[in-house]
Design an enzyme around this catalytic site. Structure first.
Site, PDB file in Angstrom:
ATOM      1  N   GLY A  40     -12.702 -12.471  23.272  1.00  0.00           N
ATOM      2  CA  GLY A  40     -13.314 -12.827  21.985  1.00  0.00           C
ATOM      3  C   GLY A  40     -14.790 -13.159  22.170  1.00  0.00           C
ATOM      4  O   GLY A  40     -15.296 -13.189  23.298  1.00  0.00           O
ATOM      5  N   ALA A  73      -7.852 -16.827  18.656  1.00  0.00           N
ATOM      6  CA  ALA A  73      -7.418 -17.197  17.298  1.00  0.00           C
ATOM      7  C   ALA A  73      -7.230 -15.928  16.487  1.00  0.00           C
ATOM      8  O   ALA A  73      -7.748 -14.863  16.849  1.00  0.00           O
ATOM      9  CB  ALA A  73      -8.461 -18.096  16.625  1.00  0.00           C
ATOM     10  N   LEU A  84      -0.310 -15.499  21.836  1.00  0.00           N
ATOM     11  CA  LEU A  84      -0.189 -16.828  21.212  1.00  0.00           C
ATOM     12  C   LEU A  84       0.814 -16.843  20.059  1.00  0.00           C
ATOM     13  O   LEU A  84       1.170 -17.909  19.575  1.00  0.00           O
ATOM     14  CB  LEU A  84      -1.547 -17.310  20.710  1.00  0.00           C
ATOM     15  CG  LEU A  84      -2.560 -17.744  21.769  1.00  0.00           C
ATOM     16  CD1 LEU A  84      -3.844 -18.230  21.098  1.00  0.00           C
ATOM     17  CD2 LEU A  84      -2.019 -18.843  22.668  1.00  0.00           C
ATOM     18  N   TYR A 134      -6.833 -18.617   6.126  1.00  0.00           N
ATOM     19  CA  TYR A 134      -7.392 -18.803   7.470  1.00  0.00           C
ATOM     20  C   TYR A 134      -7.725 -20.275   7.698  1.00  0.00           C
ATOM     21  O   TYR A 134      -7.341 -20.872   8.711  1.00  0.00           O
ATOM     22  CB  TYR A 134      -8.631 -17.919   7.637  1.00  0.00           C
ATOM     23  CG  TYR A 134      -9.459 -18.233   8.860  1.00  0.00           C
ATOM     24  CD1 TYR A 134      -9.043 -17.852  10.132  1.00  0.00           C
ATOM     25  CD2 TYR A 134     -10.673 -18.919   8.743  1.00  0.00           C
ATOM     26  CE1 TYR A 134      -9.817 -18.143  11.258  1.00  0.00           C
ATOM     27  CE2 TYR A 134     -11.444 -19.219   9.852  1.00  0.00           C
ATOM     28  CZ  TYR A 134     -11.022 -18.831  11.110  1.00  0.00           C
ATOM     29  OH  TYR A 134     -11.780 -19.135  12.214  1.00  0.00           O
ATOM     30  N   ASP A 147     -15.569 -24.380  10.315  1.00  0.00           N
ATOM     31  CA  ASP A 147     -16.133 -24.998   9.106  1.00  0.00           C
ATOM     32  C   ASP A 147     -15.275 -24.675   7.874  1.00  0.00           C
ATOM     33  O   ASP A 147     -15.377 -25.341   6.859  1.00  0.00           O
ATOM     34  CB  ASP A 147     -17.569 -24.504   8.885  1.00  0.00           C
ATOM     35  CG  ASP A 147     -17.681 -22.987   8.835  1.00  0.00           C
ATOM     36  OD1 ASP A 147     -16.863 -22.288   9.465  1.00  0.00           O
ATOM     37  OD2 ASP A 147     -18.592 -22.473   8.157  1.00  0.00           O
TER      38      ASP A 147
HETATM   39  N1  LIG Z   1     -15.958 -16.048  14.166  1.00  0.00           N
HETATM   40  C1  LIG Z   1     -16.428 -17.084  13.465  1.00  0.00           C
HETATM   41  O1  LIG Z   1     -17.318 -16.961  12.615  1.00  0.00           O
HETATM   42  C2  LIG Z   1     -15.881 -18.471  13.727  1.00  0.00           C
HETATM   43  C3  LIG Z   1     -16.387 -19.523  12.964  1.00  0.00           C
HETATM   44  C4  LIG Z   1     -15.906 -20.794  13.189  1.00  0.00           C
HETATM   45  C5  LIG Z   1     -14.937 -21.021  14.158  1.00  0.00           C
HETATM   46  N2  LIG Z   1     -14.436 -19.974  14.853  1.00  0.00           N
HETATM   47  C6  LIG Z   1     -13.385 -20.264  15.839  1.00  0.00           C
HETATM   48  O2  LIG Z   1     -13.904 -20.065  17.144  1.00  0.00           O
HETATM   49  C7  LIG Z   1     -12.886 -19.569  18.002  1.00  0.00           C
HETATM   50  C8  LIG Z   1     -13.330 -18.277  18.656  1.00  0.00           C
HETATM   51  O3  LIG Z   1     -13.688 -17.351  17.621  1.00  0.00           O
HETATM   52  P1  LIG Z   1     -14.321 -15.942  17.962  1.00  0.00           P
HETATM   53  O4  LIG Z   1     -15.170 -15.547  16.807  1.00  0.00           O
HETATM   54  O5  LIG Z   1     -14.873 -15.956  19.347  1.00  0.00           O
HETATM   55  O6  LIG Z   1     -13.007 -15.057  17.927  1.00  0.00           O
HETATM   56  P2  LIG Z   1     -12.869 -13.470  18.050  1.00  0.00           P
HETATM   57  O7  LIG Z   1     -14.113 -12.863  18.571  1.00  0.00           O
HETATM   58  O8  LIG Z   1     -12.271 -12.955  16.797  1.00  0.00           O
HETATM   59  O9  LIG Z   1     -11.783 -13.387  19.213  1.00  0.00           O
HETATM   60  C9  LIG Z   1     -10.509 -13.897  19.044  1.00  0.00           C
HETATM   61  C10 LIG Z   1      -9.688 -13.479  20.238  1.00  0.00           C
HETATM   62  O10 LIG Z   1      -8.358 -13.967  20.033  1.00  0.00           O
HETATM   63  C11 LIG Z   1      -7.484 -12.960  20.440  1.00  0.00           C
HETATM   64  N3  LIG Z   1      -6.195 -13.067  19.792  1.00  0.00           N
HETATM   65  C12 LIG Z   1      -5.871 -12.806  18.505  1.00  0.00           C
HETATM   66  N4  LIG Z   1      -4.555 -12.947  18.317  1.00  0.00           N
HETATM   67  C13 LIG Z   1      -4.039 -13.316  19.519  1.00  0.00           C
HETATM   68  C14 LIG Z   1      -2.736 -13.597  19.981  1.00  0.00           C
HETATM   69  N5  LIG Z   1      -1.659 -13.491  19.177  1.00  0.00           N
HETATM   70  N6  LIG Z   1      -2.561 -13.938  21.262  1.00  0.00           N
HETATM   71  C15 LIG Z   1      -3.616 -13.992  22.104  1.00  0.00           C
HETATM   72  N7  LIG Z   1      -4.874 -13.728  21.740  1.00  0.00           N
HETATM   73  C16 LIG Z   1      -5.081 -13.387  20.448  1.00  0.00           C
HETATM   74  C17 LIG Z   1      -8.165 -11.660  20.041  1.00  0.00           C
HETATM   75  O11 LIG Z   1      -7.634 -10.617  20.785  1.00  0.00           O
HETATM   76  P3  LIG Z   1      -7.344  -9.199  20.054  1.00  0.00           P
HETATM   77  O12 LIG Z   1      -8.637  -8.807  19.416  1.00  0.00           O
HETATM   78  O13 LIG Z   1      -6.879  -8.336  21.154  1.00  0.00           O
HETATM   79  O14 LIG Z   1      -6.267  -9.478  19.041  1.00  0.00           O
HETATM   80  C18 LIG Z   1      -9.608 -11.955  20.395  1.00  0.00           C
HETATM   81  O15 LIG Z   1      -9.921 -11.611  21.721  1.00  0.00           O
HETATM   82  C19 LIG Z   1     -11.638 -19.427  17.129  1.00  0.00           C
HETATM   83  O16 LIG Z   1     -10.860 -20.595  17.245  1.00  0.00           O
HETATM   84  C20 LIG Z   1     -12.186 -19.324  15.720  1.00  0.00           C
HETATM   85  O17 LIG Z   1     -11.261 -19.772  14.760  1.00  0.00           O
HETATM   86  C21 LIG Z   1     -14.901 -18.706  14.686  1.00  0.00           C
END
Ligand SMILES: NC(=O)c1ccc[n+]([C@@H]2O[C@H](COP(=O)([O-])OP(=O)(O)OC[C@H]3O[C@@H](n4cnc5c(N)ncnc54)[C@H](OP(=O)(O)O)[C@@H]3O)[C@@H](O)[C@H]2O)c1
Length: 309
Positions: free
Chosen positions: A20, A69, A46, A141, A111
């Site tokens: 991610g 996530a 997960l 979400y 957020d």
């Molecule tokens: N993106 C945002 O704007 C944002 C904002 C606030 C907070 N956050 C939080 O920050 C954290 C990291 O976010 P990010 O943007 O880095 O996430 P991301 O780039 O969307 O990456 C999420 C990772 O989780 C993996 N994943 C999804 N379902 C899964 C499962 N069932 N088992 C194992 N792995 C799984 C995905 O793998 P696959 O792609 O292979 O499914 C992906 O590698 C999360 O907790 C998110 O809620 C994100």
């Protein structure tokens, strides 16, 4: 630091979600802290309790960091059950395993746990959200992520829940990359002007996480992660609308000699999406600053750093 921490570790750092945006950066920032086992979706699912427990029991980690996530905000409206399994239930299982092993759990949240009417300060002006403010997610979400926070708190391992916002970087699905791609394809971009937040570079979150751990993990007493743990906000300073963020991205592209499309501000009502978004989800980062001495740069400065990286 590496040697000090390594000596006190019961086992390696287990990083979940290595592919991610934040996970990718964490694999690099956590590596100097000690032995690291980094798993992707393929190695640990997960959505499956047994997969989580088997992996953790196989690794026997000294610290668990969960950067995985279900992050497809619009899809989550129709896929509540899979989103809840990953975002709501899995953190509780991770917490149980962390508690059993007596090791810290680091987890990320969002957020989007906020979304009700913005908070106002004594002067009547809208103010950023504090950790103690009432949560009120307005999409699935946000509800699933809130359930994950609450599951960890209910189990009660040593933990750090880091809420961040509007994550982007040079990999994965994010607003920066979408605007850069559309800028090459379109003559005009219409971007929402009435939602405000703090765009945060994934690398900054990963670097801050490593700094927190370097200062608190393996430390005993009042400076330890056990004593200082809890829920914290961590986002870039300042705030901007999606339109303002797009403008900054296009300005940078233009300065680099690229042709850029016309940018048109539009209200949210012109851009219907399955999931409702908060109009204002800016986080107050002062607890992070006073507790850990960490604050991130202004969002605009972070964007320049990301584009120059
Ligand atoms: N993106 C945002 O704007 C944002 C904002 C606030 C907070 N956050 C939080 O920050 C954290 C990291 O976010 P990010 O943007 O880095 O996430 P991301 O780039 O969307 O990456 C999420 C990772 O989780 C993996 N994943 C999804 N379902 C899964 C499962 N069932 N088992 C194992 N792995 C799984 C995905 O793998 P696959 O792609 O292979 O499914 C992906 O590698 C999360 O907790 C998110 O809620 C994100």
């Amino acid at each position: 630091m590496m040697a000090a921490n390594s000596k006190q570790l019961a086992g390696p750092i287990l990083l979940i979600g290595r592919l991610g945006q934040i996970g990718w950066e964490l694999e690099r920032t956590l590596a100097p802290l000690g032995p690291l086992v980094a798993l992707g979706h393929r190695e640990m699912d997960l959505a499956l309790a047994e997969s989580i427990r088997d992996c953790i029991r196989g690794v026997s980690p000294g610290l668990i960091v969960n950067a995985a996530a279900y992050t497809l905000v619009d899809n989550a409206e129709d896929e509540v059950s899979p989103a809840m399994a990953v975002n709501g239930s899995a953190p509780g299982i991770l917490a149980e395993e962390a508690k059993r092993l007596r090791v810290p759990l680091i987890h990320y949240s969002t957020d989007y746990v906020f979304g009700g009417p913005p908070q106002r300060g004594a002067d009547g002006n809208i103010r950023p959200y504090r950790e103690t403010d009432e949560v009120a997610p307005i999409n699935e979400y946000g509800r699933t992520k809130l359930a994950g926070e609450q599951a960890i708190q209910a189990v009660g391992p040593i933990h750090l829940i880091i809420r961040t916002s509007w994550i982007y970087g040079s990999r994965g699905r994010n607003f920066l990359r979408t605007i850069q791609r559309l800028a090459e394809e379109r003559e005009e971009l219409r971007v929402v002007v009435d939602q405000f937040g703090s765009p945060t570079w994934a690398r900054m979150v990963a670097e801050a996480t490593a700094q927190i751990l370097a200062r608190t993990w393996g430390v005993s007493g009042s400076g330890s992660v056990a004593e200082k743990g809890g829920l914290y906000h961590l986002s870039a300073a300042g705030c901007v609308s999606w339109h303002g963020f797009a403008e900054a991205i296009l300005d940078a592209a233009e300065s680099a000699g690229k042709r850029v499309p016309r940018l048109v501000p539009v209200p949210t009502s012109d851009y219907p999406s399955p999931a409702a978004r908060p109009v204002y989800s800016v986080l107050d980062n002062s607890a992070m600053r006073t507790t850990f001495g960490i604050s991130l740069p202004d969002w605009h400065h972070e964007l320049s750093l990301c584009l120059a990286s």
